[in-house]
Design an enzyme around this catalytic site. Sequence first.
Site, short mmCIF file in Angstrom:
data_model
loop_
_atom_site.label_atom_id
_atom_site.label_comp_id
_atom_site.label_asym_id
_atom_site.label_seq_id
_atom_site.Cartn_x
_atom_site.Cartn_y
_atom_site.Cartn_z
N HIS A 65 0.86 -1.18 0.00
CA HIS A 65 0.00 0.00 0.00
C HIS A 65 0.90 1.23 0.00
O HIS A 65 1.66 1.45 0.94
CB HIS A 65 -0.89 -0.02 1.24
CG HIS A 65 -1.75 1.20 1.36
ND1 HIS A 65 -2.83 1.44 0.56
CD2 HIS A 65 -1.68 2.26 2.20
CE1 HIS A 65 -3.40 2.58 0.89
NE2 HIS A 65 -2.71 3.12 1.89
N ASP A 67 0.76 5.22 -0.04
CA ASP A 67 -0.01 6.46 0.01
C ASP A 67 0.56 7.44 -1.00
O ASP A 67 1.75 7.76 -0.97
CB ASP A 67 0.05 7.06 1.41
CG ASP A 67 -0.79 6.28 2.42
OD1 ASP A 67 -1.92 5.91 2.07
OD2 ASP A 67 -0.31 6.04 3.54
N ASP A 177 -7.68 1.46 3.07
CA ASP A 177 -7.33 2.46 4.09
C ASP A 177 -8.18 3.71 4.04
O ASP A 177 -7.80 4.75 4.54
CB ASP A 177 -5.84 2.83 3.93
CG ASP A 177 -5.32 3.64 5.09
OD1 ASP A 177 -5.79 3.45 6.22
OD2 ASP A 177 -4.43 4.49 4.88
N HIS A 405 -6.97 9.61 -0.30
CA HIS A 405 -7.55 9.58 1.04
C HIS A 405 -6.68 10.13 2.16
O HIS A 405 -7.10 10.10 3.33
CB HIS A 405 -8.00 8.15 1.39
CG HIS A 405 -6.87 7.17 1.52
ND1 HIS A 405 -6.55 6.29 0.52
CD2 HIS A 405 -6.00 6.93 2.52
CE1 HIS A 405 -5.53 5.55 0.91
NE2 HIS A 405 -5.17 5.93 2.12
#
Length: 876
Positions: A65, A67, A177, A405
């Site tokens: 993952h 970001d 997330d 997000h």
Amino acid sequence: MGRESDAGLKIVDALTAAVNAIDMRQPGSRQFFASAECAEKILQEMLYADGESLNAIAASIGHTHIDVAWMWQFSHTRMKTQRSFDTALKLLEEYPEYVFMSSQPQLYEYLKEAQPEQFEKVRAYVKAGRWEPEGGMWVEADCNLTSGESLIRQFLEGKRYFREEFGSDNKVLWLPDVFGYSAALPQICKKCGIDYFMTTKISWNEVDKIPFDTFLWKGIDGTEILTHFAPAKQFDAVNYNPFGFARSPHITTYNGVLEPDYVMGGWKRYSQKALNTEFLLPYGYGDGGGGTTREMIEKGRRMERGIPGCPKVKFSTVLQFFKELEDQVINEKKLPVWNGELYLEFHRGTYTTAGIIKRLNRKAENLLQCAEFLMSAAEYSQKGYCWDKQEWRKAIRAFLTNQFHDILPGSSITAVYDDVKGIYREIFQVFRKNAEDALEGLMQEVPEGKLAVINTLGFSRNGKLEFSCQSKAPVLRLNGEDGTSFYAQNAGQNSYVTSIRNVPAGSISLFDVQEVQNETENPWKWDGETIENAYIRVKFANDGTLESIFDKEEQREVLSAPANVLETYEDRPYQYDAWELSPYYREKMYCCSDLTSSELVEMGPVRACVRQKRKYLSSEICQDIYFYSDSKRIDFHTIIEWRESHILLKAAFPADVLADQATYEIQFGTVQRPTHTNTSWDAEKFETCAQRFADLSEPDYGAALLNDCKYGYDIHDGVIRLTLLRSPSFPNDIDKGIHEFTYSFMPHKGDYRRAEIQKEAYDLNRPLISAWGSGKEAKKAKKPAYQAPMVCDCPGVFMETLKPAEDGDGLIARCYEGFGCRQHADMRVIPGWCVTECNMLEEELEGEKGKRKNFSCMFRPFEIKTFRITPVEEEK
């Protein structure tokens, strides 16, 4: 599992025998390797051969993952992507069973730009079925704040990228997330060709555990999507919070480690053991990237063979897991259904933090749709009109990336927002340029001296309009070609404001403008304390709050206590400063009662304005409070120079309305939430989010609070509050500075449907636009100068999007039913156009036949419909 268990004893015995079999006297010698083979044979016979592993499977997928921005800037994300993908490529080369998955097209584009040769390797592994580009959206976008049309564009651009680059069609929405999930998502997913949904974030609920991990998630329109919460966690751990505060036995992770601790912990945590015996385990270091390690794959190989007391590992893809899951559970009576939104009992401060960024996003969303309407109009009415499609697509992608997000919710570092502000300047430049170019061409067909009023929405509306005019007259008159007439009031600096009623759907209407010589009738009464029009009477208190709002039509007081009270609270959450709003903030409340001035600054046939200035600690607040002669709506245009730290600011409106549910607008519809705290589930909704309005109503009367860029609401015990500002210090302090926004309070007869609050919210966010004609004189006509090829005037059905089709073939219109009612809508089609229903990816529905004339269309409650509109030769 411990040494005292049968499985533990068996493992210890096998390991002891294997270690004893290894000749360690000369490591690397022939004797050493021969003894190692003996040890491996012992393990095979004592551990793996008897098949005593648990009757459960961990479908494991290599993952990282990343970001797109968080504690690092975009430039760092590019490097993280390169390093993480390089690692994945090396492991794919070394381990034939290894499969890697990554979800966000934006990351792939970063790699393609920086390392095209590595991108080609990725493409080859995708073709071989070992690299899975799956996930649905352009980025893993926030799903509370992002508008409905923007969510569709996330899928449209995301799926299109993976199709073009890899020939793959995404079927899974992968949002591990994201901070809560709108009840509009199931329908959007299905109509974008997404069949499955995965997250882990809902396990972070502070109080209530959602009882399912595998279930059908039903949205507001009844659409269901198969959902799986990946349950990976350590066997005995109760905490996955990186800052080490919140503790819960339920919290799971999307950054799993492929080892028995996580595999056994995932099975222990999985809630649907009676339904099926397979769960998803994404493994690899994430957030900042990194991904899978060799150690994880080696351990996975061993667990794949079966270890006593542990589920078996199966190297899988995400799509393979979901297809097998669907085959196992879809017809099972035990498969549960979760109805409505997936509200995260956590990170509630993200509805408000970084207010400047939220405003930029809302303004960009509105400008995008206005620009697309004008571009659509120009494309089929202006010869030779064209636009730079490459530049446009680049701007769209940048716009979507900013909805990631950790960007839009406000949880990134300050340096990220320095970048984001610059990116928005570029986005606005492209959007405005295209809107202005299209409008300039359209105005060449409007006679010079005529004022064109443009309704970019596909339904008729009343609306406020500001326009420029080189006049010093206090009042102008707008005379429509259809015989209508409206006053316009001087607002200063060659600007005029008017209120126009019944503007035709998707139209350009023309008006002659003339100065008014005679004095107009004054619609107001004002005595320095009370202001009154034909609809409401409002009394100000000494501190500037609204002491009373009396509805003259309904003969009732609207308020139960003074309203527009600017309340502040000490805002010191126990963790996650920018993310959190802890419920104990309500223990200490202070009012912004230091009113330094209040004066009437504007009064005319259209509106009146009272300007108030306040001091609060180190901050300054200026509000222009607008009242309209033809409406009960009150607008509070607010400019704040905010200098506080750890202070929360809310606007409170205590309404004399008794209702145990409040209505909140979400994407393409509404949801109801409790106004009480009967249960822990109710109490945890002490702060919730909405798009453009929230409403509190009895069956025959209510009040709405609208906004033009705010999202956090708190409606309890008859008090409607809108959260205006926060001021965290970690990981950013960007809320310090100048903020500009408008919120509106509107009492109304009936519920939000009867009052058509959606139209008021559209008027606040997407007002009518105007321009002066530059063409030759033309004859007067009763019809608008331009009308969209398809419009809808059915109450409750809103056509908000008209855009050029992605493939260049015609236009795309998006409509939705916003009242939660099943109804027939009459769609009006202009001769010369053909209408075909399609999905949100702009693909025609199977068996759908084009309609060339007006037609009636059935909408289910909160249903979204998309239409392709193409020009055809008129039938003789």
